[in-house]
Design an enzyme around this catalytic site. Structure first.
Site, mmCIF file in Angstrom:
data_model
loop_
_atom_site.group_PDB
_atom_site.id
_atom_site.type_symbol
_atom_site.label_atom_id
_atom_site.label_comp_id
_atom_site.label_asym_id
_atom_site.label_seq_id
_atom_site.Cartn_x
_atom_site.Cartn_y
_atom_site.Cartn_z
ATOM 1 C CB SER A 25 -0.921 0.043 1.220
ATOM 2 O OG SER A 25 -0.140 0.107 2.396
ATOM 3 C CE1 TYR A 58 -4.230 -1.269 1.284
ATOM 4 C CE2 TYR A 58 -3.364 -2.651 -0.467
ATOM 5 C CZ TYR A 58 -3.534 -2.385 0.878
ATOM 6 O OH TYR A 58 -2.995 -3.228 1.809
ATOM 7 C CB ALA A 74 5.900 -5.393 -3.884
#
Length: 131
Positions: A25, A58, A74
């Site tokens: 995120s 997100y 990531a």
């Protein structure tokens, strides 16, 4: 027919942290999310101005007033601390809604504090637009 339009944008925010060992995120100061009309957990596109990377993730709401911009998981591999990013959220509108639609565009200062909010982006050099 639906048309995908820019809904909200945070322009040239500085990456404060990148946390690889975290569930994915981007953590964003809640003041910035609200100014841009972007919801927590909303899908966003990130563009790194320094390296050209584009990716989606997100949002997670960060503490108000901190200027926090932190890429998690990531996504942390796609940026470096100190990079400038553009964060964008989109919406789908019916063709008859497009004419009246205006996105929220948030310009921030060097500390990721809201400097200006507009619904219009004119074409031009950054120095001409922001000053």
């Amino acid at each position: 027919m639906k048309v995908t339009m820019l809904k909200g944008k945070i322009h040239r925010a500085k990456v404060e942290q990148a946390e690889l060992d975290y569930v994915g995120s981007i953590t964003v100061d809640m003041d910035l999310l609200e100014a841009a009309g972007i919801y927590e957990y909303e899908k966003v596109q990130i563009v790194d101005v320094n390296n050209g990377n584009r990716f989606e993730t997100y949002t997670i709401a960060g503490e108000r007033g901190t200027g926090m911009i932190c890429l998690n998981g990531a996504a942390a591999r796609c940026v470096s601390t100190g990079d400038k990013i553009i964060l964008m959220a989109y919406c789908e509108l019916n063709e008859n809604e497009v004419k009246d639609h205006r996105p929220k565009v948030v310009f921030v200062d060097d500390n990721n504090k809201v400097e200006r909010v507009t619904s219009y982006e004119k074409h031009g050099r950054l120095s001409d637009i922001i000053l």
